[in-house]
Design a protein around this motif. Structure first.
Motif, PDB file in Angstrom:
ATOM      1  N   ALA A 101     -85.740 -48.776  -7.406  1.00 52.54           N
ATOM      2  CA  ALA A 101     -84.889 -48.910  -8.586  1.00 52.54           C
ATOM      3  C   ALA A 101     -85.101 -47.731  -9.511  1.00 52.54           C
ATOM      4  CB  ALA A 101     -85.198 -50.210  -9.317  1.00 52.54           C
ATOM      5  N   ALA A 102     -86.294 -47.139  -9.459  1.00 60.42           N
ATOM      6  CA  ALA A 102     -86.627 -45.955 -10.252  1.00 60.42           C
ATOM      7  C   ALA A 102     -87.924 -45.372  -9.702  1.00 60.42           C
ATOM      8  CB  ALA A 102     -86.783 -46.293 -11.722  1.00 60.42           C
ATOM      9  N   ILE A 103     -88.132 -44.088  -9.961  1.00 64.92           N
ATOM     10  CA  ILE A 103     -89.359 -43.404  -9.542  1.00 64.92           C
ATOM     11  C   ILE A 103     -89.932 -42.682 -10.753  1.00 64.92           C
ATOM     12  CG2 ILE A 103     -90.349 -41.602  -8.063  1.00 64.92           C
ATOM     13  CD1 ILE A 103     -88.074 -42.185  -6.067  1.00 64.92           C
ATOM     14  N   PHE A 104     -91.225 -42.897 -10.996  1.00 64.51           N
ATOM     15  CA  PHE A 104     -91.926 -42.234 -12.091  1.00 64.51           C
ATOM     16  C   PHE A 104     -92.924 -41.234 -11.509  1.00 64.51           C
ATOM     17  CE2 PHE A 104     -90.187 -45.798 -14.257  1.00 64.51           C
ATOM     18  CZ  PHE A 104     -90.115 -45.471 -15.595  1.00 64.51           C
ATOM     19  N   LEU A 105     -92.798 -39.984 -11.904  1.00 63.95           N
ATOM     20  CA  LEU A 105     -93.763 -38.948 -11.552  1.00 63.95           C
ATOM     21  C   LEU A 105     -94.577 -38.667 -12.800  1.00 63.95           C
ATOM     22  CD1 LEU A 105     -91.378 -36.616  -9.516  1.00 63.95           C
ATOM     23  CD2 LEU A 105     -92.840 -38.467  -8.677  1.00 63.95           C
ATOM     24  N   VAL A 106     -95.874 -39.000 -12.734  1.00 65.92           N
ATOM     25  CA  VAL A 106     -96.664 -39.112 -13.956  1.00 65.92           C
ATOM     26  C   VAL A 106     -97.597 -37.907 -14.130  1.00 65.92           C
ATOM     27  CG1 VAL A 106     -98.023 -40.737 -15.352  1.00 65.92           C
ATOM     28  CG2 VAL A 106     -96.494 -41.612 -13.616  1.00 65.92           C
ATOM     29  N   GLY A 107     -97.070 -36.711 -13.897  1.00 61.01           N
ATOM     30  CA  GLY A 107     -97.780 -35.503 -14.287  1.00 61.01           C
ATOM     31  C   GLY A 107     -98.519 -34.787 -13.186  1.00 61.01           C
ATOM     32  N   ASP A 108     -98.688 -33.477 -13.393  1.00 61.85           N
ATOM     33  CA  ASP A 108     -99.363 -32.577 -12.461  1.00 61.85           C
ATOM     34  C   ASP A 108     -98.748 -32.624 -11.074  1.00 61.85           C
ATOM     35  OD1 ASP A 108    -100.971 -31.765 -14.502  1.00 61.85           O
ATOM     36  OD2 ASP A 108    -102.813 -32.672 -13.759  1.00 61.85           O
ATOM     37  N   LEU A 109     -97.432 -32.679 -11.026  1.00 60.96           N
ATOM     38  CA  LEU A 109     -96.746 -32.521  -9.743  1.00 60.96           C
ATOM     39  C   LEU A 109     -97.065 -31.147  -9.184  1.00 60.96           C
ATOM     40  CD1 LEU A 109     -94.680 -33.446  -7.595  1.00 60.96           C
ATOM     41  CD2 LEU A 109     -92.874 -32.529  -9.079  1.00 60.96           C
ATOM     42  N   PHE A 110     -97.109 -30.169 -10.059  1.00 56.02           N
ATOM     43  CA  PHE A 110     -97.448 -28.802  -9.677  1.00 56.02           C
ATOM     44  C   PHE A 110     -98.815 -28.442 -10.255  1.00 56.02           C
ATOM     45  CE2 PHE A 110     -92.825 -29.006 -10.584  1.00 56.02           C
ATOM     46  CZ  PHE A 110     -92.364 -28.929  -9.279  1.00 56.02           C
ATOM     47  N   ASP A 111     -99.529 -27.561  -9.570  1.00 47.75           N
ATOM     48  CA  ASP A 111    -100.792 -27.101 -10.119  1.00 47.75           C
ATOM     49  C   ASP A 111    -100.566 -26.077 -11.219  1.00 47.75           C
ATOM     50  OD1 ASP A 111    -103.696 -27.551  -9.710  1.00 47.75           O
ATOM     51  OD2 ASP A 111    -103.709 -25.357  -9.512  1.00 47.75           O
ATOM     52  N   PHE A 112     -99.408 -25.446 -11.184  1.00 50.20           N
ATOM     53  CA  PHE A 112     -99.010 -24.583 -12.300  1.00 50.20           C
ATOM     54  C   PHE A 112     -97.495 -24.519 -12.330  1.00 50.20           C
ATOM     55  CE2 PHE A 112     -97.451 -20.425 -13.735  1.00 50.20           C
ATOM     56  CZ  PHE A 112     -97.825 -20.522 -15.075  1.00 50.20           C
ATOM     57  N   TRP A 113     -96.948 -24.583 -13.544  1.00 49.31           N
ATOM     58  CA  TRP A 113     -95.498 -24.463 -13.727  1.00 49.31           C
ATOM     59  C   TRP A 113     -95.248 -23.848 -15.096  1.00 49.31           C
ATOM     60  CZ3 TRP A 113     -91.294 -25.583 -10.604  1.00 49.31           C
ATOM     61  CH2 TRP A 113     -90.045 -25.562 -11.229  1.00 49.31           C
ATOM     62  N   PHE A 114     -94.394 -22.825 -15.121  1.00 56.84           N
ATOM     63  CA  PHE A 114     -93.995 -22.225 -16.391  1.00 56.84           C
ATOM     64  C   PHE A 114     -92.541 -21.810 -16.263  1.00 56.84           C
ATOM     65  CE2 PHE A 114     -93.416 -19.041 -19.648  1.00 56.84           C
ATOM     66  CZ  PHE A 114     -94.202 -19.497 -20.702  1.00 56.84           C
ATOM     67  N   GLU A 115     -91.734 -22.225 -17.230  1.00 46.61           N
ATOM     68  CA  GLU A 115     -90.316 -21.884 -17.210  1.00 46.61           C
ATOM     69  C   GLU A 115     -90.057 -20.681 -18.096  1.00 46.61           C
ATOM     70  OE1 GLU A 115     -87.801 -25.236 -18.001  1.00 46.61           O
ATOM     71  OE2 GLU A 115     -89.014 -26.555 -16.731  1.00 46.61           O
ATOM     72  N   TYR A 116     -89.753 -19.567 -17.441  1.00 49.61           N
ATOM     73  CA  TYR A 116     -89.317 -18.389 -18.173  1.00 49.61           C
ATOM     74  C   TYR A 116     -87.845 -18.567 -18.539  1.00 49.61           C
ATOM     75  CZ  TYR A 116     -93.631 -16.213 -16.483  1.00 49.61           C
ATOM     76  OH  TYR A 116     -94.934 -15.935 -16.215  1.00 49.61           O
ATOM     77  N   GLN A 117     -87.281 -17.589 -19.213  1.00 50.30           N
ATOM     78  CA  GLN A 117     -85.875 -17.682 -19.637  1.00 50.30           C
ATOM     79  C   GLN A 117     -84.944 -17.882 -18.448  1.00 50.30           C
ATOM     80  OE1 GLN A 117     -85.346 -17.320 -22.985  1.00 50.30           O
ATOM     81  NE2 GLN A 117     -83.137 -17.652 -22.991  1.00 50.30           N
TER      82      GLN A 117
END
Length: 252
Positions: A44-60
């Motif tokens: 019915a829903a899926i919760f991903l509760v953090g640290d899916l990636f070991d590092f993530w940064f969104e540049y422009q």
């Protein structure tokens, strides 16, 4: 949210995709994608509760290379109409609009309340909560400072990502390696935090990640603390069928 008959809500955290290297984490990523394929049939829903990636940064205009299998599967599930909710962790706290804009997945930077079938949930990654984690709390203030993020964004991604990946593994304040053992209920700071929250309001379930330990602790007669474990050593996940919450281990 009322959970339709035969449907369930699923929870997972701490995949740390990309660690210790993209190549080493790929078998874990494939296993996680298999899990997503399995649960989508009655989710019915899926919760991903953090640290899916070991590092993530969104540049422009840039996001980190890799994770194609995971992002593609999340897009497929989201496009099918199954809601997915993402809570940032201490490793992927620089999430911004990418998941929302590209995958239609809302991103939360703080814990949030939910209600399913008249059961109340308090859900979050768990980093920086409670009386412990003081060193990390100071570090988090730096990492989330707009000036720091602006300066980091001006660093070339090939350099910035490598530095961040190195620190992510080597710095215990970030990696949490010194917290990977059960401290006893009276010293588990997320348990203490949950008990303090119960003084303000009743919740049936507190659901966190971050500790990398699958834990179920009864806080009182009507409230339970759940830690989801991880997808590095335990491959555990949570499932709520509308009445009961269970921790399970994925064995494809």
């Amino acid at each position: 949210m009322e959970i339709p008959k035969g449907k369930k809500i699923y929870f997972a955290s701490d995949n740390h995709l990309g660690a210790p290297t993209p190549e080493a984490s790929r078998p874990r990523e494939k296993k996680f994608v298999t899990w997503l394929d399995t649960v989508k049939h009655d989710a019915a829903a899926i919760f991903l509760v953090g640290d899916l990636f070991d590092f993530w940064f969104e540049y422009q205009t840039v996001v980190p290379k890799g994770f194609t299998r995971t992002l593609g599967k999340l897009a497929e599930i989201s496009d099918s109409g199954i809601p997915i909710y993402f809570f940032v962790g201490n490793h992927d706290l620089w999430m911004n609009g990418y998941f929302k804009n590209e995958l239609n997945i809302p991103v939360y930077h703080e814990p949030k309340e939910f209600a399913f079938n008249n059961k109340t949930f308090f859900i979050g990654h768990g980093d920086g909560l409670g009386p412990h984690d003081k060193g990390y709390k100071r570090m988090k203030k730096v990492f989330t400072n707009p000036i720091f993020k602006w300066l980091f964004r001006w660093m070339h991604p090939d350099i910035g990502v490598k530095i961040a990946q190195y620190l992510s593994i080597k710095n215990k304040l970030i990696s949490g390696d010194d917290d990977a053992t059960f401290l006893g209920e009276d010293k588990e700071w997320l348990v203490q935090y949950s008990k303090e929250k119960l003084n303000e309001k009743h919740y049936d379930y507190f659901v966190f990640g971050h500790r990398h330990l699958p834990l179920e602790i009864q806080l009182n007669n009507n409230s339970k603390y759940i830690n989801l474990g991880d997808w590095v050593n335990y491959f555990t996940y949570g499932v709520f069928d509308g009445e009961q919450f269970e921790l399970k281990t994925f064995k494809p």
